[in-house]
Write a protein that holds these residues in place. Sequence first.
Motif, mmCIF file in Angstrom:
data_model
loop_
_atom_site.group_PDB
_atom_site.id
_atom_site.type_symbol
_atom_site.label_atom_id
_atom_site.label_comp_id
_atom_site.label_asym_id
_atom_site.label_seq_id
_atom_site.Cartn_x
_atom_site.Cartn_y
_atom_site.Cartn_z
ATOM 1 N N TYR A 166 -16.728 -7.804 -5.199
ATOM 2 C CA TYR A 166 -16.017 -7.115 -4.114
ATOM 3 C C TYR A 166 -16.991 -6.730 -3.011
ATOM 4 O O TYR A 166 -18.159 -6.427 -3.265
ATOM 5 C CB TYR A 166 -15.292 -5.881 -4.651
ATOM 6 N N ARG A 167 -16.488 -6.751 -1.782
ATOM 7 C CA ARG A 167 -17.302 -6.385 -0.636
ATOM 8 C C ARG A 167 -16.616 -5.257 0.128
ATOM 9 O O ARG A 167 -15.423 -5.325 0.437
ATOM 10 C CB ARG A 167 -17.517 -7.594 0.286
ATOM 11 N N LYS A 168 -17.409 -4.251 0.437
ATOM 12 C CA LYS A 168 -16.900 -3.093 1.168
ATOM 13 C C LYS A 168 -16.573 -3.483 2.599
ATOM 14 O O LYS A 168 -17.320 -4.213 3.245
ATOM 15 C CB LYS A 168 -17.958 -1.988 1.153
ATOM 16 N N PRO A 208 -7.046 25.230 -0.812
ATOM 17 C CA PRO A 208 -5.745 25.884 -1.021
ATOM 18 C C PRO A 208 -4.543 24.961 -0.850
ATOM 19 O O PRO A 208 -3.447 25.267 -1.306
ATOM 20 C CB PRO A 208 -5.728 26.981 0.044
ATOM 21 N N ARG A 209 -4.752 23.813 -0.161
ATOM 22 C CA ARG A 209 -3.611 22.929 0.105
ATOM 23 C C ARG A 209 -4.094 21.483 0.231
ATOM 24 O O ARG A 209 -5.302 21.220 0.282
ATOM 25 C CB ARG A 209 -2.886 23.357 1.383
ATOM 26 N N GLU A 210 -3.145 20.565 0.287
ATOM 27 C CA GLU A 210 -3.471 19.147 0.453
ATOM 28 C C GLU A 210 -4.189 18.899 1.772
ATOM 29 O O GLU A 210 -3.949 19.589 2.764
ATOM 30 C CB GLU A 210 -2.193 18.294 0.434
ATOM 31 N N SER A 211 -5.034 17.877 1.779
ATOM 32 C CA SER A 211 -5.669 17.426 3.017
ATOM 33 C C SER A 211 -5.837 15.916 2.951
ATOM 34 O O SER A 211 -5.879 15.325 1.869
ATOM 35 C CB SER A 211 -7.023 18.101 3.226
ATOM 36 N N GLU A 212 -5.935 15.298 4.121
ATOM 37 C CA GLU A 212 -6.085 13.847 4.171
ATOM 38 C C GLU A 212 -7.512 13.444 3.840
ATOM 39 O O GLU A 212 -8.475 14.098 4.253
ATOM 40 C CB GLU A 212 -5.700 13.318 5.556
ATOM 41 N N LYS A 213 -7.637 12.334 3.091
ATOM 42 C CA LYS A 213 -8.931 11.775 2.728
ATOM 43 C C LYS A 213 -8.997 10.336 3.236
ATOM 44 O O LYS A 213 -8.018 9.583 3.135
ATOM 45 C CB LYS A 213 -9.120 11.755 1.207
ATOM 46 N N THR A 214 -10.153 9.959 3.758
ATOM 47 C CA THR A 214 -10.356 8.571 4.179
ATOM 48 C C THR A 214 -10.627 7.713 2.948
ATOM 49 O O THR A 214 -11.477 8.037 2.128
ATOM 50 C CB THR A 214 -11.538 8.462 5.155
ATOM 51 N N MET A 215 -9.903 6.608 2.856
ATOM 52 C CA MET A 215 -10.070 5.646 1.769
ATOM 53 C C MET A 215 -10.562 4.332 2.371
ATOM 54 O O MET A 215 -9.969 3.821 3.330
ATOM 55 C CB MET A 215 -8.739 5.421 1.052
ATOM 56 N N VAL A 216 -11.630 3.788 1.820
ATOM 57 C CA VAL A 216 -12.238 2.560 2.332
ATOM 58 C C VAL A 216 -11.906 1.409 1.392
ATOM 59 O O VAL A 216 -12.070 1.521 0.169
ATOM 60 C CB VAL A 216 -13.762 2.724 2.459
ATOM 61 N N PHE A 217 -11.469 0.285 1.967
ATOM 62 C CA PHE A 217 -11.084 -0.869 1.167
ATOM 63 C C PHE A 217 -12.289 -1.735 0.783
ATOM 64 O O PHE A 217 -13.249 -1.870 1.538
ATOM 65 C CB PHE A 217 -10.091 -1.740 1.945
ATOM 66 N N TRP A 218 -12.175 -2.321 -0.399
ATOM 67 C CA TRP A 218 -13.077 -3.358 -0.899
ATOM 68 C C TRP A 218 -12.232 -4.593 -1.171
ATOM 69 O O TRP A 218 -11.112 -4.469 -1.692
ATOM 70 C CB TRP A 218 -13.768 -2.903 -2.169
ATOM 71 N N VAL A 219 -12.733 -5.774 -0.836
ATOM 72 C CA VAL A 219 -11.926 -7.002 -0.914
ATOM 73 C C VAL A 219 -12.718 -8.107 -1.609
ATOM 74 O O VAL A 219 -13.938 -8.236 -1.428
ATOM 75 C CB VAL A 219 -11.486 -7.479 0.486
ATOM 76 N N LYS A 220 -11.995 -8.931 -2.370
ATOM 77 C CA LYS A 220 -12.598 -10.096 -3.040
ATOM 78 C C LYS A 220 -11.644 -11.269 -2.948
ATOM 79 O O LYS A 220 -10.418 -11.110 -3.079
ATOM 80 C CB LYS A 220 -12.831 -9.763 -4.518
ATOM 81 N N SER A 221 -12.172 -12.464 -2.721
ATOM 82 C CA SER A 221 -11.349 -13.671 -2.772
ATOM 83 C C SER A 221 -11.115 -14.057 -4.230
ATOM 84 O O SER A 221 -12.049 -14.040 -5.023
ATOM 85 C CB SER A 221 -12.058 -14.830 -2.045
ATOM 86 N N LEU A 222 -9.878 -14.395 -4.543
ATOM 87 C CA LEU A 222 -9.555 -14.801 -5.918
ATOM 88 C C LEU A 222 -9.724 -16.306 -6.097
ATOM 89 O O LEU A 222 -9.559 -17.059 -5.148
ATOM 90 C CB LEU A 222 -8.130 -14.383 -6.252
#
Length: 198
Positions: free
Chosen positions: A166-168, A184-198
Amino acid sequence: MSSTLHIERLTGPQAAPWLNELARLRISVFHAYPYLYDGDPAYEENYLATYTASPKSVVVLVRDGDRIVGASTALPLAHEPENVIRPLRQHGYDPARVFYLGESVLLPEYRGQGLGVRFFQEREAHARSLGGFTHATFCAVYRPKDDPRRPSDYTPLDEFWKKRGYRKQPSLTTLFSWKDLDQPRESEKTMVFWVKSL
């Protein structure tokens, strides 16, 4: 790997009887950094129901006797919410040809036995058996290196994921919301994708 462990690959509704235990396992494992997730069982079961509703999903269970000690999930990207699909579509990926890896969770005392590698192998094998998928992807939470909650012995999984092929993709991100243990409450988090060719 311990001879007492049993690994099973389930699809779609086959995973339904295990939702309660899977919810508890996710909450337990995701308490730790970097997720720091203050989980809710009702939310978890609703989230996991996405996998039982998809006939092409896969849930890989690891059991020690009757106890679930690890699990890994995946399903076609097209079955995910729009906030997961949109970034990939905008970067030129066809959602119908991408297989999305949800998460791998494993109790700490069972780590280091090759189960993390097995989780990737099983999910990718399932995607290939379905046919038509050109890529596999997952996303991981971004936490700054100077986050004061980061344990001194914390080791990111980046090298492990690279070894799986996988590559970031730093420009490929989305937002997830949850409540951190110390907030105390929910907050947004940044999520970074990783991808691989099958």
